[in-house]
Each structure stands twice: as C-alpha cells, then as structure tokens.
Design a protein around this motif. Structure first.
Motif, short mmCIF file in Angstrom:
data_model
loop_
_atom_site.label_atom_id
_atom_site.label_comp_id
_atom_site.label_asym_id
_atom_site.label_seq_id
_atom_site.Cartn_x
_atom_site.Cartn_y
_atom_site.Cartn_z
N ASP A 66 -0.75 0.75 -0.37
CA ASP A 66 0.61 0.22 -0.54
C ASP A 66 1.20 0.54 -1.91
N ARG A 67 0.36 0.73 -2.91
CA ARG A 67 0.88 0.94 -4.27
C ARG A 67 0.60 2.35 -4.82
N THR A 68 0.10 3.26 -3.97
CA THR A 68 -0.17 4.62 -4.42
C THR A 68 0.99 5.52 -4.02
N PRO A 69 1.76 6.03 -5.00
CA PRO A 69 2.91 6.88 -4.67
C PRO A 69 2.47 8.28 -4.23
N VAL A 70 3.29 8.87 -3.37
CA VAL A 70 3.11 10.27 -2.98
C VAL A 70 4.43 10.99 -3.22
#
Length: 85
Positions: A66-70
């Motif tokens: 949920d908190r790992t950007p791509v």
C-alpha cells in the motif's frame, strides 16, 4: 512499466511479461488492482497468498504494497511465494 511473470503466475497470465502505462500516483497495491482486471487470479484470495513481488530487483513484502510507489520505467516481477525448508 514492465511487469514480468514467473512460474504459476506466468501460466495464469499466458505471457512472460506486459508493458503497462500507469496512472499517477500509483502504488504496488493499485498496480495489482489494475492487473487483476486482466488477471483475475491476482485478486482471488484462494491463490493471491501465493504471490511474491519484487520491484526493480528488491523484494516487496505484502505489508508494504500500500505504501510502495511505482513509476514508469520500474520493473515489477510477480512470482510464486515459497516458504519452508
């Protein structure tokens, strides 16, 4: 963004990889929701627990999705999660 599939997930996707355009901003979770429209098994709790991910070569635990950007240009690998010895 390039998404590569391995093992069970490659069989389910019927391809080794996909190139996707991402809406901004995106996270691993939002990308999986987008992919589940093409690959419903990603959202199926009966098999989703077998999902392992790495982003740009680094494993991403499920609790961080949920908190790992791509971003465009990233590479996501989807594989079978393996446990035991």
């Amino acid at each position: 963004m390039k998404v590569s599939f391995f093992g069970f997930w490659q069989m389910m996707a019927r391809t080794g990889s996909l190139d996707l355009e991402l809406p901004c901003p995106s996270t691993v979770s939002s990308l999986l929701k987008l992919l589940s429209s093409r690959l419903p098994a990603l959202g199926d709790p009966a098999v989703a627990h077998m999902l392992g991910l790495s982003l740009n070569g680094k494993r991403v635990p499920a609790e961080e999705w949920d908190r790992t950007p791509v971003e465009d240009g990233d590479q996501l690998e989807i594989f079978n999660a393996v446990v035991g010895g």
